[in-house]
Design an enzyme around this catalytic site. Structure first.
Site, PDB file in Angstrom:
ATOM      1  N   GLU A 263      27.823  33.914 -41.127  1.00  0.00           N
ATOM      2  CA  GLU A 263      27.751  34.228 -42.578  1.00  0.00           C
ATOM      3  C   GLU A 263      29.067  34.086 -43.059  1.00  0.00           C
ATOM      4  O   GLU A 263      30.190  34.478 -42.847  1.00  0.00           O
ATOM      5  CB  GLU A 263      27.734  35.825 -42.643  1.00  0.00           C
ATOM      6  CG  GLU A 263      26.394  36.265 -42.016  1.00  0.00           C
ATOM      7  CD  GLU A 263      25.240  36.091 -42.976  1.00  0.00           C
ATOM      8  OE1 GLU A 263      25.221  35.933 -44.134  1.00  0.00           O
ATOM      9  OE2 GLU A 263      24.062  35.594 -42.104  1.00  0.00           O
TER      10      GLU A 263
ATOM     11  N   CYS B  25      31.989  37.640 -50.823  1.00  0.00           N
ATOM     12  CA  CYS B  25      31.477  36.378 -50.740  1.00  0.00           C
ATOM     13  C   CYS B  25      30.223  36.059 -51.415  1.00  0.00           C
ATOM     14  O   CYS B  25      30.320  34.690 -51.696  1.00  0.00           O
ATOM     15  CB  CYS B  25      30.764  36.264 -49.066  1.00  0.00           C
ATOM     16  SG  CYS B  25      29.678  37.372 -48.831  1.00  0.00           S
TER      17      CYS B  25
HETATM   18  P1  NAD Z   1      38.474  34.629 -41.260  1.00  0.00           P
HETATM   19  O1  NAD Z   1      37.469  33.612 -41.033  1.00  0.00           O
HETATM   20  O2  NAD Z   1      39.840  34.566 -41.214  1.00  0.00           O
HETATM   21  O3  NAD Z   1      38.339  35.915 -40.235  1.00  0.00           O
HETATM   22  C1  NAD Z   1      37.096  36.631 -39.773  1.00  0.00           C
HETATM   23  C2  NAD Z   1      37.258  37.100 -38.209  1.00  0.00           C
HETATM   24  O4  NAD Z   1      37.411  35.933 -37.423  1.00  0.00           O
HETATM   25  C3  NAD Z   1      38.645  37.804 -38.014  1.00  0.00           C
HETATM   26  O5  NAD Z   1      38.067  38.880 -37.363  1.00  0.00           O
HETATM   27  C4  NAD Z   1      39.530  36.840 -37.466  1.00  0.00           C
HETATM   28  O6  NAD Z   1      40.089  37.563 -36.463  1.00  0.00           O
HETATM   29  C5  NAD Z   1      38.404  35.997 -36.524  1.00  0.00           C
HETATM   30  N1  NAD Z   1      38.855  34.521 -36.089  1.00  0.00           N
HETATM   31  C6  NAD Z   1      39.783  33.946 -36.676  1.00  0.00           C
HETATM   32  N2  NAD Z   1      39.929  32.831 -35.608  1.00  0.00           N
HETATM   33  C7  NAD Z   1      39.097  32.943 -34.727  1.00  0.00           C
HETATM   34  C8  NAD Z   1      38.609  32.051 -33.894  1.00  0.00           C
HETATM   35  N3  NAD Z   1      39.188  30.649 -33.537  1.00  0.00           N
HETATM   36  N4  NAD Z   1      37.646  32.255 -32.944  1.00  0.00           N
HETATM   37  C9  NAD Z   1      37.160  33.718 -33.060  1.00  0.00           C
HETATM   38  N5  NAD Z   1      37.280  34.169 -33.920  1.00  0.00           N
HETATM   39  C10 NAD Z   1      38.238  33.860 -35.060  1.00  0.00           C
HETATM   40  O7  NAD Z   1      37.964  35.400 -42.470  1.00  0.00           O
HETATM   41  P2  NAD Z   1      38.450  36.766 -43.408  1.00  0.00           P
HETATM   42  O8  NAD Z   1      39.609  36.277 -44.069  1.00  0.00           O
HETATM   43  O9  NAD Z   1      38.570  37.920 -42.574  1.00  0.00           O
HETATM   44  O10 NAD Z   1      37.146  37.024 -44.460  1.00  0.00           O
HETATM   45  C11 NAD Z   1      36.663  36.305 -45.625  1.00  0.00           C
HETATM   46  C12 NAD Z   1      35.859  35.233 -45.650  1.00  0.00           C
HETATM   47  O11 NAD Z   1      34.602  35.948 -44.995  1.00  0.00           O
HETATM   48  C13 NAD Z   1      35.505  34.613 -47.103  1.00  0.00           C
HETATM   49  O12 NAD Z   1      35.384  33.325 -46.859  1.00  0.00           O
HETATM   50  C14 NAD Z   1      34.184  35.209 -47.412  1.00  0.00           C
HETATM   51  O13 NAD Z   1      33.593  34.399 -48.120  1.00  0.00           O
HETATM   52  C15 NAD Z   1      33.643  35.669 -46.044  1.00  0.00           C
HETATM   53  N6  NAD Z   1      32.499  36.414 -45.859  1.00  0.00           N
HETATM   54  C16 NAD Z   1      31.175  36.038 -45.761  1.00  0.00           C
HETATM   55  C17 NAD Z   1      30.241  37.063 -45.894  1.00  0.00           C
HETATM   56  C18 NAD Z   1      28.676  36.504 -45.800  1.00  0.00           C
HETATM   57  O14 NAD Z   1      27.785  37.423 -45.809  1.00  0.00           O
HETATM   58  N7  NAD Z   1      28.457  35.345 -46.020  1.00  0.00           N
HETATM   59  C19 NAD Z   1      30.307  38.371 -46.019  1.00  0.00           C
HETATM   60  C20 NAD Z   1      31.846  38.794 -46.021  1.00  0.00           C
HETATM   61  C21 NAD Z   1      32.874  37.808 -46.192  1.00  0.00           C
END
Ligand code: NAD
Length: 478
Positions: free
Chosen positions: A248, A282
């Site tokens: 997502e 999002c």
């Molecule tokens: P992010 O991708 O920076 O981090 C999300 C998670 O991934 C965190 O827990 C982080 O520690 C982990 N992570 C980072 N690098 C990783 C790796 N290499 N391997 C495994 N895990 C890793 O996102 P964010 O800044 O926390 O959230 C914001 C983003 O989420 C925005 O782009 C938003 O649009 C999206 N979002 C999407 C939805 C949806 O339903 N489509 C819902 C909420 C947020």
């Protein structure tokens, strides 16, 4: 200030390492708590616990699993206010929205529990006389749930609810920005009779615990919510083990305002879409396309509505419409996108700079008119209280603009013409379209992005079935 632990096999356990992550209030910069920056060894211990618990959990009846989900939902409701305060303190959303998030989390677990008696297989007609083909739906095994920070409490339920009702167990890694509410969730679990190991929570960074979780060959599916960049990194890691991914990812939702739209409804829905959670959602309107003939009136009404929006520290003032952005990096990104758009010739109608608040990451409610399709602000996710506006001449142009994006999560259109609305629905290439209303999905729908917004989806029957795999049995009568 407390130093918290991971939650593994039904207990809080210390990390095998000493590194800690500091969690800060984005409105004040104050330190709230610390959590472990977990090691691979910690992640492996959580997977061990989940792996051991899974076959026993899967043998329980679905209705017994449902009962447990309902008991968690009840506990959550009993603690709504303190949970909401924890969410607001670490994430910066308003207390009102945090309360909604807590209630929605409980409702979501109840909703997933209701699927207990509804999960179905299939009986398929065979080509061979005397044979019956059965399609069973079975749990995948251990799910890895990796969470973002913007709805940190609800996302626990969006992963754990469908995982548990279908007989899987789960290891969750919350965002390092917002782990405190996950700790509080685990504290509630300790007050219930939960089989150890079915839900485990490991704290840490993406490159540390996140990567260790997603690269484990013992994980059956990674259910990830977060940015496109991280989703892509997870896919690469998981390619080595052919681990199923459910992603997502980000959005860049277009909102189309036709000439016949009810301007008051459009302004109010688009504004609330952009200020809810400080624009860090999002699915909410990230770019507005307005018909030339109503552009001036729409932009002027929208600017007035945004200008009068009250923001500030949500723990100090319950009347604010939004709080701070999550962190310095998020703030700088918004600042840069707005600055570049203005430099490229777009016109600031209101806002455009750092908002009040001594240490917090507050950004003014902002409207920018005269944007063009090639601008970064129209192409990249802003994730802030900023609305860029582009004018269009006819529906063809509006649809072409809307579809011209790497993202394909949600979209919206404002019109009184049923034909226009239907055509938009047929031609807009997005996972969701909202007509004459703000963007916010229902738990019984299916939240799934096209293009770079994701693979698979969440919620409803289709989201639930993502957590099951098929097993086809051919039974020949003797
Ligand atoms: P992010 O991708 O920076 O981090 C999300 C998670 O991934 C965190 O827990 C982080 O520690 C982990 N992570 C980072 N690098 C990783 C790796 N290499 N391997 C495994 N895990 C890793 O996102 P964010 O800044 O926390 O959230 C914001 C983003 O989420 C925005 O782009 C938003 O649009 C999206 N979002 C999407 C939805 C949806 O339903 N489509 C819902 C909420 C947020």
């Amino acid at each position: 200030m407390s130093d918290y632990s991971n939650f593994v096999n039904g207990k809080f356990v210390p990390s095998s390492g000493t590194a800690r992550i500091e969690v800060k209030n984005p409105a004040t910069g104050e330190l709230i708590c610390t959590v472990p920056n977990s090691t691979k060894q910690d992640v492996d211990a959580a997977i061990d616990a989940a792996e051991k618990a899974q076959p026993i959990w899967a043998k329980q009846t679905a209705i017994a699993r449902a009962k447990l989900l309902k008991s968690i939902a009840t506990k959550i409701r009993e603690h709504c206010e303190p949970l909401a305060r924890v969410i607001t303190e670490e994430q910066g959303k308003t207390l009102g929205l945090a309360r909604v998030e807590v209630d929605f989390t409980a409702d979501y677990l109840d909703y997933m529990a209701e699927w207990g008696r509804r999960i179905e297989g299939e009986i398929i007609e065979s080509d061979r006389p005397g044979e019956t083909i059965f399609l069973f739906r079975q749990p995948i095994g251990v799910i890895g749930g990796i969470l973002p920070w913007n709805f940190p409490f609800f996302l626990i339920a969006r992963k754990a609810g469908p995982a548990l009702i279908t007989g899987n167990t789960i290891v969750i890694k919350p965002s390092e920005e917002t782990p405190h509410c996950a700790v509080k969730f685990c504290e509630l679990l300790t007050q219930l009779d939960i089989p150890p190991g079915i839900i485990n929570v490991i704290h840490g960074t993406g490159s540390g615990a996140g990567r260790a979780l997603s690269s484990s060959p013992r994980i059956g599916m990674i259910s990830f919510t977060g940015s496109v960049e991280t989703g892509s990194a997870i896919m690469s890691t998981d390619a080595a083990n052919i681990t199923k991914v459910n992603l997502e990812l980000g959005g860049k939702a277009p909102a189309i305002v036709m000439a016949d739209a009810d301007i008051d409804i459009a302004v109010s829905a688009i504004k609330s879409s952009r200020v809810i959670n400080s624009g860090q959602v999002c699915n909410c309107a990230e770019r507005v396309y307005v018909h030339r003939s109503v552009a001036e009136q729409f932009s002027s009404n929208l600017s007035e509505a945004m200008k009068s929006t009250h923001y500030g520290d949500p723990l100090q003032d319950e009347t604010v419409a939004y709080g701070p952005l999550i962190n310095e990096a998020g703030f700088r990104k918004v600042e840069k996108l707005v600055g570049n758009a203005v430099e490229a010739g777009a016109k600031l109608l209101t806002g455009g700079k750092r908002g009040e608040g001594e240490k917090g990451y507050f950004y003014e409610p902002t409207v920018i008119a005269g944007c063009t399709q090639d601008m970064e602000i129209i192409r990249k996710e802003i994730f802030g209280p900023v609305i860029p506006v582009v004018e269009f001449s006819d529906l063809d142009e509006a649809i072409a603009y809307a579809n011209d994006s790497d993202y394909g999560l949600t979209s919206s259109i404002y019109t009184k013409d049923l034909d226009v609305a239907l055509r938009a629905c047929q031609e807009i290439r997005f996972g969701e379209t909202y007509i004459n209303r703000e963007n916010f999905e229902a738990m019984q729908g299916f939240h799934a992005g096209w293009r770079k917004s994701g693979i698979g989806g969440a919620d409803g029957k289709h989201g639930l079935y993502e957590f099951l795999q098929t097993h086809v049995v051919y039974m020949q009568r003797q």
